[in-house]
Design a protein around this motif. Sequence first.
Motif, PDB file in Angstrom:
ATOM      1  N   MET A   1     -44.118  32.609  16.361  1.00  0.00           N
ATOM      2  CA  MET A   1     -43.971  34.016  15.930  1.00  0.00           C
ATOM      3  C   MET A   1     -44.172  33.997  14.242  1.00  0.00           C
ATOM      4  SD  MET A   1     -40.777  36.703  16.576  1.00  0.00           S
ATOM      5  CE  MET A   1     -41.352  36.741  18.469  1.00  0.00           C
ATOM      6  N   GLU A   2     -44.768  35.070  13.613  1.00  0.00           N
ATOM      7  CA  GLU A   2     -44.586  34.978  12.062  1.00  0.00           C
ATOM      8  C   GLU A   2     -42.924  35.146  11.678  1.00  0.00           C
ATOM      9  OE1 GLU A   2     -46.747  37.715   8.752  1.00  0.00           O
ATOM     10  OE2 GLU A   2     -47.077  38.227  10.825  1.00  0.00           O
ATOM     11  N   LYS A   3     -42.902  34.690  10.391  1.00  0.00           N
ATOM     12  CA  LYS A   3     -41.528  34.688   9.791  1.00  0.00           C
ATOM     13  C   LYS A   3     -42.037  35.325   8.540  1.00  0.00           C
ATOM     14  CE  LYS A   3     -36.867  32.876   9.193  1.00  0.00           C
ATOM     15  NZ  LYS A   3     -36.067  31.933   9.634  1.00  0.00           N
ATOM     16  N   VAL A   4     -41.195  36.349   7.967  1.00  0.00           N
ATOM     17  CA  VAL A   4     -41.205  36.686   6.288  1.00  0.00           C
ATOM     18  C   VAL A   4     -39.952  36.105   5.795  1.00  0.00           C
ATOM     19  CG1 VAL A   4     -42.875  38.351   6.854  1.00  0.00           C
ATOM     20  CG2 VAL A   4     -40.502  38.803   6.866  1.00  0.00           C
ATOM     21  N   ARG A   5     -39.690  36.247   4.524  1.00  0.00           N
ATOM     22  CA  ARG A   5     -38.375  35.840   3.844  1.00  0.00           C
ATOM     23  C   ARG A   5     -37.481  37.143   3.721  1.00  0.00           C
ATOM     24  NH1 ARG A   5     -38.184  32.778  -1.729  1.00  0.00           N
ATOM     25  NH2 ARG A   5     -38.529  30.912  -0.287  1.00  0.00           N
ATOM     26  N   ILE A   6     -38.006  38.402   3.309  1.00  0.00           N
ATOM     27  CA  ILE A   6     -37.409  39.463   3.129  1.00  0.00           C
ATOM     28  C   ILE A   6     -38.111  40.700   3.647  1.00  0.00           C
ATOM     29  CG2 ILE A   6     -36.231  41.004   1.627  1.00  0.00           C
ATOM     30  CD1 ILE A   6     -36.148  38.418  -0.525  1.00  0.00           C
ATOM     31  N   THR A   7     -37.217  41.565   4.557  1.00  0.00           N
ATOM     32  CA  THR A   7     -37.988  42.791   4.951  1.00  0.00           C
ATOM     33  C   THR A   7     -37.065  43.849   4.355  1.00  0.00           C
ATOM     34  OG1 THR A   7     -38.624  41.688   7.091  1.00  0.00           O
ATOM     35  CG2 THR A   7     -38.455  44.129   7.140  1.00  0.00           C
ATOM     36  N   ILE A   8     -37.637  44.604   3.738  1.00  0.00           N
ATOM     37  CA  ILE A   8     -36.972  46.155   3.183  1.00  0.00           C
ATOM     38  C   ILE A   8     -37.513  47.051   4.132  1.00  0.00           C
ATOM     39  CG2 ILE A   8     -36.801  47.529   1.474  1.00  0.00           C
ATOM     40  CD1 ILE A   8     -37.802  45.286  -0.479  1.00  0.00           C
ATOM     41  N   ILE A   9     -36.467  47.855   4.716  1.00  0.00           N
ATOM     42  CA  ILE A   9     -36.782  48.970   5.529  1.00  0.00           C
ATOM     43  C   ILE A   9     -36.421  50.318   4.875  1.00  0.00           C
ATOM     44  CG2 ILE A   9     -36.315  50.341   7.874  1.00  0.00           C
ATOM     45  CD1 ILE A   9     -35.159  47.459   8.887  1.00  0.00           C
ATOM     46  N   GLY A  10     -37.594  51.174   4.535  1.00  0.00           N
ATOM     47  CA  GLY A  10     -37.562  52.333   3.639  1.00  0.00           C
ATOM     48  C   GLY A  10     -38.226  52.244   2.319  1.00  0.00           C
ATOM     49  N   ALA A  11     -39.251  52.904   2.066  1.00  0.00           N
ATOM     50  CA  ALA A  11     -39.950  52.932   0.735  1.00  0.00           C
ATOM     51  C   ALA A  11     -39.517  54.327   0.113  1.00  0.00           C
ATOM     52  CB  ALA A  11     -41.466  52.812   0.995  1.00  0.00           C
ATOM     53  N   GLY A  12     -38.345  54.711  -0.060  1.00  0.00           N
ATOM     54  CA  GLY A  12     -38.235  55.770  -0.975  1.00  0.00           C
ATOM     55  C   GLY A  12     -37.914  55.063  -2.186  1.00  0.00           C
ATOM     56  N   VAL A  13     -37.407  55.850  -3.380  1.00  0.00           N
ATOM     57  CA  VAL A  13     -37.142  55.036  -4.730  1.00  0.00           C
ATOM     58  C   VAL A  13     -36.292  53.910  -4.744  1.00  0.00           C
ATOM     59  CG1 VAL A  13     -35.253  56.658  -5.230  1.00  0.00           C
ATOM     60  CG2 VAL A  13     -36.921  55.795  -7.017  1.00  0.00           C
ATOM     61  N   ILE A  14     -35.205  53.877  -3.784  1.00  0.00           N
ATOM     62  CA  ILE A  14     -34.673  52.631  -3.842  1.00  0.00           C
ATOM     63  C   ILE A  14     -35.197  51.573  -3.214  1.00  0.00           C
ATOM     64  CG2 ILE A  14     -32.277  51.789  -2.949  1.00  0.00           C
ATOM     65  CD1 ILE A  14     -31.828  54.241  -4.987  1.00  0.00           C
ATOM     66  N   GLY A  15     -35.808  51.640  -2.028  1.00  0.00           N
ATOM     67  CA  GLY A  15     -36.634  50.615  -1.645  1.00  0.00           C
ATOM     68  C   GLY A  15     -37.763  50.262  -2.392  1.00  0.00           C
ATOM     69  N   LEU A  16     -38.397  51.006  -3.292  1.00  0.00           N
ATOM     70  CA  LEU A  16     -39.543  50.643  -3.922  1.00  0.00           C
ATOM     71  C   LEU A  16     -38.809  49.767  -5.180  1.00  0.00           C
ATOM     72  CD1 LEU A  16     -41.319  53.973  -4.135  1.00  0.00           C
ATOM     73  CD2 LEU A  16     -41.912  51.981  -2.980  1.00  0.00           C
ATOM     74  N   ALA A  17     -37.704  50.342  -5.802  1.00  0.00           N
ATOM     75  CA  ALA A  17     -37.114  49.605  -6.763  1.00  0.00           C
ATOM     76  C   ALA A  17     -36.286  48.303  -6.414  1.00  0.00           C
ATOM     77  CB  ALA A  17     -35.856  50.459  -7.447  1.00  0.00           C
ATOM     78  N   VAL A  30     -41.650  41.985   3.033  1.00  0.00           N
ATOM     79  CA  VAL A  30     -42.361  43.172   3.358  1.00  0.00           C
ATOM     80  C   VAL A  30     -41.530  44.337   3.306  1.00  0.00           C
ATOM     81  CG1 VAL A  30     -43.365  44.170   5.913  1.00  0.00           C
ATOM     82  CG2 VAL A  30     -43.629  41.590   5.258  1.00  0.00           C
ATOM     83  N   VAL A  31     -42.553  45.437   3.373  1.00  0.00           N
ATOM     84  CA  VAL A  31     -41.422  46.850   3.253  1.00  0.00           C
ATOM     85  C   VAL A  31     -42.109  47.401   4.355  1.00  0.00           C
ATOM     86  CG1 VAL A  31     -41.112  48.844   2.011  1.00  0.00           C
ATOM     87  CG2 VAL A  31     -41.387  46.521   0.532  1.00  0.00           C
ATOM     88  N   LEU A  32     -41.195  48.003   5.193  1.00  0.00           N
ATOM     89  CA  LEU A  32     -41.716  48.949   6.532  1.00  0.00           C
ATOM     90  C   LEU A  32     -41.403  50.346   6.098  1.00  0.00           C
ATOM     91  CD1 LEU A  32     -40.254  46.776   9.429  1.00  0.00           C
ATOM     92  CD2 LEU A  32     -42.555  46.708   8.503  1.00  0.00           C
ATOM     93  N   GLU A  33     -42.262  51.293   6.248  1.00  0.00           N
ATOM     94  CA  GLU A  33     -42.049  52.754   6.012  1.00  0.00           C
ATOM     95  C   GLU A  33     -42.631  53.376   7.162  1.00  0.00           C
ATOM     96  OE1 GLU A  33     -41.260  56.294   5.254  1.00  0.00           O
ATOM     97  OE2 GLU A  33     -40.137  54.651   4.058  1.00  0.00           O
ATOM     98  N   LYS A  34     -41.731  54.457   7.874  1.00  0.00           N
ATOM     99  CA  LYS A  34     -42.231  54.884   8.781  1.00  0.00           C
ATOM    100  C   LYS A  34     -43.103  56.162   8.602  1.00  0.00           C
ATOM    101  CE  LYS A  34     -38.342  58.614   9.233  1.00  0.00           C
ATOM    102  NZ  LYS A  34     -39.058  59.698   9.305  1.00  0.00           N
ATOM    103  N   ASN A  35     -42.964  56.726   7.340  1.00  0.00           N
ATOM    104  CA  ASN A  35     -44.286  57.586   6.942  1.00  0.00           C
ATOM    105  C   ASN A  35     -45.311  57.226   6.286  1.00  0.00           C
ATOM    106  OD1 ASN A  35     -42.380  60.351   7.223  1.00  0.00           O
ATOM    107  ND2 ASN A  35     -41.047  59.196   5.745  1.00  0.00           N
ATOM    108  N   GLY A 163     -47.298  40.724  -4.722  1.00  0.00           N
ATOM    109  CA  GLY A 163     -47.458  40.080  -3.823  1.00  0.00           C
ATOM    110  C   GLY A 163     -46.588  40.758  -2.511  1.00  0.00           C
ATOM    111  N   VAL A 164     -46.059  41.975  -2.788  1.00  0.00           N
ATOM    112  CA  VAL A 164     -45.283  42.459  -1.848  1.00  0.00           C
ATOM    113  C   VAL A 164     -46.004  43.163  -0.792  1.00  0.00           C
ATOM    114  CG1 VAL A 164     -43.423  44.516  -1.121  1.00  0.00           C
ATOM    115  CG2 VAL A 164     -43.208  42.897  -3.451  1.00  0.00           C
ATOM    116  N   MET A 165     -45.959  43.186   0.404  1.00  0.00           N
ATOM    117  CA  MET A 165     -46.659  43.659   1.540  1.00  0.00           C
ATOM    118  C   MET A 165     -46.148  45.034   1.813  1.00  0.00           C
ATOM    119  SD  MET A 165     -48.443  42.309   5.070  1.00  0.00           S
ATOM    120  CE  MET A 165     -46.965  42.827   6.275  1.00  0.00           C
ATOM    121  N   PHE A 166     -46.834  46.178   1.950  1.00  0.00           N
ATOM    122  CA  PHE A 166     -46.344  47.533   2.316  1.00  0.00           C
ATOM    123  C   PHE A 166     -46.831  47.678   3.593  1.00  0.00           C
ATOM    124  CE2 PHE A 166     -44.995  47.558  -2.004  1.00  0.00           C
ATOM    125  CZ  PHE A 166     -43.994  48.243  -2.090  1.00  0.00           C
ATOM    126  N   SER A 167     -46.210  48.407   4.791  1.00  0.00           N
ATOM    127  CA  SER A 167     -46.713  48.516   5.903  1.00  0.00           C
ATOM    128  C   SER A 167     -46.069  49.973   6.202  1.00  0.00           C
ATOM    129  CB  SER A 167     -46.154  47.736   7.129  1.00  0.00           C
ATOM    130  OG  SER A 167     -46.788  47.914   8.228  1.00  0.00           O
TER     131      SER A 167
END
Length: 369
Positions: A1-17, A30-35, A163-167
């Motif tokens: 199973m794939e593993k990442v170091r850090i997952t941020i949930i939400g790409a509003g201004v706080i998640g982006l910062a 990785v940044v996960l954003e439902k929109n 290098g941050v991956m946005f999904s």
Amino acid sequence: MEKVRITIIGAGVIGLAIAYELSQSFDNIVVLEKNEGFGQETSSRSSEVIHSGIYYPKDSLKASLCVEGANLLYEYCDKYSIPYLRVGKLIAASDEPEIKFIEDLYNRGVDNNVKGLMLFGKREINKAAPNVNAISAIFSPNTGILNSHAYMKSLYSSAKDSGVMFSFNSETDLIEKKINGYLIGIKGENYRFLTSIVINSAGLYSDKLAEMAGIDIDIAGYRLQYSKGSYFSYSKKSPVKMLIYPVPHKELKGLGIHATLDLAGRLRFGPDTELIEQIDYKVDTKKRELFYESAIRIITGIEKEAFMPDTSGIRPQIKGEGTKDFIIRNESDKGLDGFINLIGIESPGLTASLSIAKMVKNMVFSALA
């Protein structure tokens, strides 16, 4: 199973910062954003004000992170050519009973290390803003406005280039603690992955994400209520050249219907405060009278017919009585080490975004130590 170091949930201004800040020290983020894109909810519906930190109780996160964040934000805007203006702000007392509140608020700002604050009497107010109806006021020269979309786009681009991956279109529907991290699931996809760190920056849905991870949000005091704020724009030339605020609501549930400017000089009034059950961004045209009456109390010579329904936003406000501070914590005491919650990040979240990101970065260093 794939593993990442850090997952941020939400790409509003706080998640982006946070993504921007962490990308300077960590990889495999990785940044996960439902929109379908970044900043499409609370972050894109603010007044775009850079606050100075006057309002908040001494030693609160809102106070300290706002004061530090304002300085960091101005530095960032200079570094990356983000449009902004230090237009200044008056907090106006329009009658005698409000004068004591203005004096107390001034002292709070000084205690919070807000620089440059001045108390204005009638003469100074008339000189600085002749159309303002006030007998006493606080002048905050460090308050400004910025292009929040340009700011978020810059954070996104910088993080992505590092290098941050946005999904996008990726709604989290599973957070499960495992021995070696957290199992994360994406709604509608037969896909799971492991992550060492989870950062819950889901804004309006952050309490639901905390609950998904196994936290009793009522016992923890994490449950949110939706506080809607509507705006009306003013279709004629603005009679003021700075931001004009009334004295704020009790317990800071809102800052009152105030006058804000955008970078083109367009005047808007708002936001008001309305608790709602369901997310709804429609502006009620019947509120024109209320907005006009609130506005004419602090600014003279404005016309009711020039008030036009504009936009609205929804604050992720922590439910309950009293003034609520930001919740920013690693939930290790709940058996969830490496699960970092950011809940109730309402105003001054935009201003504090970079200082919040620094705080989270220190938490990540500690969690990975």
